[in-house]
Scaffold this active site. Sequence first.
Site, short mmCIF file in Angstrom:
data_model
loop_
_atom_site.label_atom_id
_atom_site.label_comp_id
_atom_site.label_asym_id
_atom_site.label_seq_id
_atom_site.Cartn_x
_atom_site.Cartn_y
_atom_site.Cartn_z
N SER A 36 0.12 -12.75 24.16
CA SER A 36 1.02 -12.20 23.14
C SER A 36 1.01 -10.68 23.29
O SER A 36 0.28 -10.14 24.12
CB SER A 36 0.57 -12.61 21.74
OG SER A 36 -0.75 -12.16 21.50
N PHE A 80 -4.77 -20.86 15.48
CA PHE A 80 -3.84 -21.03 16.59
C PHE A 80 -4.45 -20.56 17.91
O PHE A 80 -3.84 -20.78 18.97
CB PHE A 80 -2.57 -20.19 16.36
CG PHE A 80 -1.74 -20.60 15.19
CD1 PHE A 80 -0.89 -21.70 15.27
CD2 PHE A 80 -1.77 -19.88 14.01
CE1 PHE A 80 -0.10 -22.07 14.19
CE2 PHE A 80 -0.97 -20.24 12.93
CZ PHE A 80 -0.13 -21.34 13.03
N ALA A 81 -5.57 -19.85 17.86
CA ALA A 81 -6.07 -19.17 19.04
C ALA A 81 -6.45 -20.16 20.13
O ALA A 81 -7.13 -21.16 19.87
CB ALA A 81 -7.28 -18.31 18.67
N GLY A 82 -6.01 -19.87 21.36
CA GLY A 82 -6.36 -20.74 22.49
C GLY A 82 -5.32 -20.68 23.58
O GLY A 82 -4.15 -20.36 23.34
N SER A 124 -2.20 -30.84 18.94
CA SER A 124 -1.05 -31.09 19.82
C SER A 124 -0.85 -32.57 20.01
O SER A 124 -1.80 -33.37 19.95
CB SER A 124 -1.31 -30.43 21.18
OG SER A 124 -0.40 -30.88 22.15
N TYR A 150 -6.28 -28.98 29.10
CA TYR A 150 -5.73 -28.50 27.82
C TYR A 150 -5.75 -29.61 26.78
O TYR A 150 -6.22 -29.41 25.65
CB TYR A 150 -4.30 -28.00 28.01
CG TYR A 150 -3.56 -27.81 26.70
CD1 TYR A 150 -3.82 -26.71 25.90
CD2 TYR A 150 -2.64 -28.75 26.26
CE1 TYR A 150 -3.16 -26.55 24.69
CE2 TYR A 150 -1.98 -28.59 25.05
CZ TYR A 150 -2.25 -27.50 24.27
OH TYR A 150 -1.60 -27.35 23.07
N LYS A 154 -8.02 -30.16 23.05
CA LYS A 154 -7.52 -30.50 21.71
C LYS A 154 -8.25 -31.73 21.17
O LYS A 154 -8.62 -31.79 19.98
CB LYS A 154 -6.01 -30.74 21.76
CG LYS A 154 -5.20 -29.51 22.07
CD LYS A 154 -5.39 -28.41 21.03
CE LYS A 154 -4.47 -27.23 21.26
NZ LYS A 154 -4.68 -26.14 20.28
N ASN A 180 7.17 -30.62 20.33
CA ASN A 180 7.74 -29.62 21.23
C ASN A 180 8.40 -28.49 20.44
O ASN A 180 9.59 -28.57 20.12
CB ASN A 180 8.75 -30.27 22.18
CG ASN A 180 8.10 -31.25 23.13
OD1 ASN A 180 7.69 -32.34 22.74
ND2 ASN A 180 7.97 -30.86 24.38
N GLY A 296 2.81 -36.72 35.90
CA GLY A 296 2.31 -36.71 34.53
C GLY A 296 3.36 -36.77 33.45
O GLY A 296 3.03 -36.95 32.27
#
Length: 340
Positions: A36, A80-82, A124, A150, A154, A180, A296
């Site tokens: 960001s 939200f960090a990650g 997610s 990833y 989660k 999404n 995938g």
Amino acid sequence: MHVLVAGGAGYIGSHTVVQLKRAGHDVTIVDDFDNSKATAVARLEELTGGHLPLHAFDLCDPDKTEALFASERFDAVIHFAGHKAVGESVSEPLKYYRNNLDSTFSLVRAMKAHGVHRLVFSSSATVYGDAAPQPCQEEFTPLQSGGGPYGWTKVMNEQILADVARATPDLKVALLRYFNPVGAHPSGTIGEDPQGIPNNLMPFISQVAVGRREKLTVFGDDYPTADGTCERDYIHVEDLAAGHLAALEHIDAMTEPVRAFNLGSGVPTSVLGMIKAFEAATGVPVPYEIGPRRDGDLPITYADPSRALAELGWRTTKSVEDMCADTWRWQSANPQGYPD
């Protein structure tokens, strides 16, 4: 409430900050600006009409995280960090496991030490993997294949938070599994600004439309769907931000220490359908070509959002056309994203 928004300068975090301020909450942002830019915070201050306290550091640093909680009193945390790119997580798994888990460890330790009992976690739909029946329901056990490291971060974070919440009196955790996210603030002031080549469809479409990229590759048109392209559940980022606000304001009423909620529309849209919707909403052509399938990718995945409606009183309000129009308003006004 005084809410600490971890990752508050990012795409979803920034839109959530605006809605938190609009609802009357005080907000402090912590962000390391890995994915960001600080100029996003200046834009947020323009939108909210006031100063936003900002702490620029990596939440994986437990000492700095502890010092922040020791210096300020927070009523809740939205996490939200990650790191968030599925493809990159496959090539750099240690980076993802370290960042996405260590940031949670630091936050939760500091929360426990300073009596902060409310946590809304950015999870997610990747936790459902490739085995979940469609539409995805929260009761499906989130043990997945697919989604790469990833997705596993989660799953692991959800398990860690569930275990800590069950062992910690008064701690309540809302796990928000979203599908999404697309779109931008209707003003065009803030929006999605992926670093490098976009991993997701909508920012790639908008970058092609604005001339930053030559064309879009559609990965496969022979799936068992209406037009042969993959179908996904797209949700406007403004609706998604409203879901975080709804979860925060409901969290004290939760009858169990941890609860998962799908945030999605419940209506899938195909890749070609999204391209056509963008062209119709903006009048801008989007050149594309059909390429081979991508490893995938599932033919279709979408949410059952009924729990969020029943318990949070939340539902999506914005259409695919709104998503496309707001994305273009942001991208056309900011062709290169946020300035450095």
